[in-house]
Design a protein around this motif. Sequence first.
Motif, PDB file in Angstrom:
ATOM      1  N   ALA A  38       0.666  -1.058  -0.028  1.00 57.85           N
ATOM      2  CA  ALA A  38       0.065  -0.303  -0.178  1.00 57.85           C
ATOM      3  C   ALA A  38       0.524   1.473  -0.155  1.00 57.85           C
ATOM      4  N   THR A  39       1.998   0.805   0.322  1.00 63.70           N
ATOM      5  CA  THR A  39       2.967   2.152   0.702  1.00 63.70           C
ATOM      6  C   THR A  39       4.324   1.625   0.490  1.00 63.70           C
ATOM      7  N   PRO A  40       4.845   2.595  -0.009  1.00 62.21           N
ATOM      8  CA  PRO A  40       6.897   1.494  -0.053  1.00 62.21           C
ATOM      9  C   PRO A  40       7.047   1.469   0.961  1.00 62.21           C
ATOM     10  N   GLY A  41       6.593   2.056   2.379  1.00 59.14           N
ATOM     11  CA  GLY A  41       7.083   1.668   4.179  1.00 59.14           C
ATOM     12  C   GLY A  41       6.973   0.634   3.863  1.00 59.14           C
ATOM     13  N   LEU A  42       5.627   0.232   2.856  1.00 58.44           N
ATOM     14  CA  LEU A  42       5.269  -1.713   3.678  1.00 58.44           C
ATOM     15  C   LEU A  42       5.812  -3.085   2.866  1.00 58.44           C
TER      16      LEU A  42
END
Length: 244
Positions: free
Chosen positions: A193-197
């Motif tokens: 969902a986000t680059p951090g995930l």
Amino acid sequence: MTANSATSGHNDHAPLISSRFVYLLTAAVVGLAALTATISVAGRWYGENLALAGHTTSAEPTDIFIGQDHLRFASNFIRFEQQRVTGRAERVDLYLTWPGLQGYTDETRALFNDVNQPQSLLFLDISQSTMSRDMSGRIEPIYQHLFSGTILPGPAGLVRHEMKQNSGYGQEVFFTANRDGDTPYAVRCMMPATPGLSTSADCQRDIHIGRDLVVLYRFSSQLLPQWQAIDTAVVTFLNNRLIP
């Protein structure tokens, strides 16, 4: 001698602490020091082995025979301890840094142990091929019939294909690209969902190498803009380790 001295039976000049007590106290201190040293050494050994967590920094060559193919890797490229044995095997699992293509060393240790840097590693699973076509070869006969028709631009010239709901691929998407003089590139990804995930296994692609090997390699979706460099590097890395 006074009566009191005679009846008491005590020597007025005796030391307040007996030599026996001093001996016992010294023995206890020495024993405690030895125990502390033992705990320290054991703790250091456990800490080092816990930090390794199954890794090895050994560059000793390991010869792996899978089907008709002979591969040779330094031990620190092989993920699992039980696979670091010369001989026949059904598969071998590798990990290496990106973009350095190094195994586990004292210098690269942080990259292997930091889950917050998924873009720093590539994972390769090598086994005997069971299909006549690799992922690129399966685009036309299989995958294109499962694409939903929704096409979006992807990074670095890739085209993103959503999958039909009944395709069996769930929320996965495919990225493809035409390559001059070669089969089209194809990779399947579970996009975070986000680059951090992102994880180090968001995307996977399989290729054929050697006489009869299939290599499934996985990488972070953050590395999709480098898909061409990764594909070329993986093929070169493995071809250089095939023994004729």
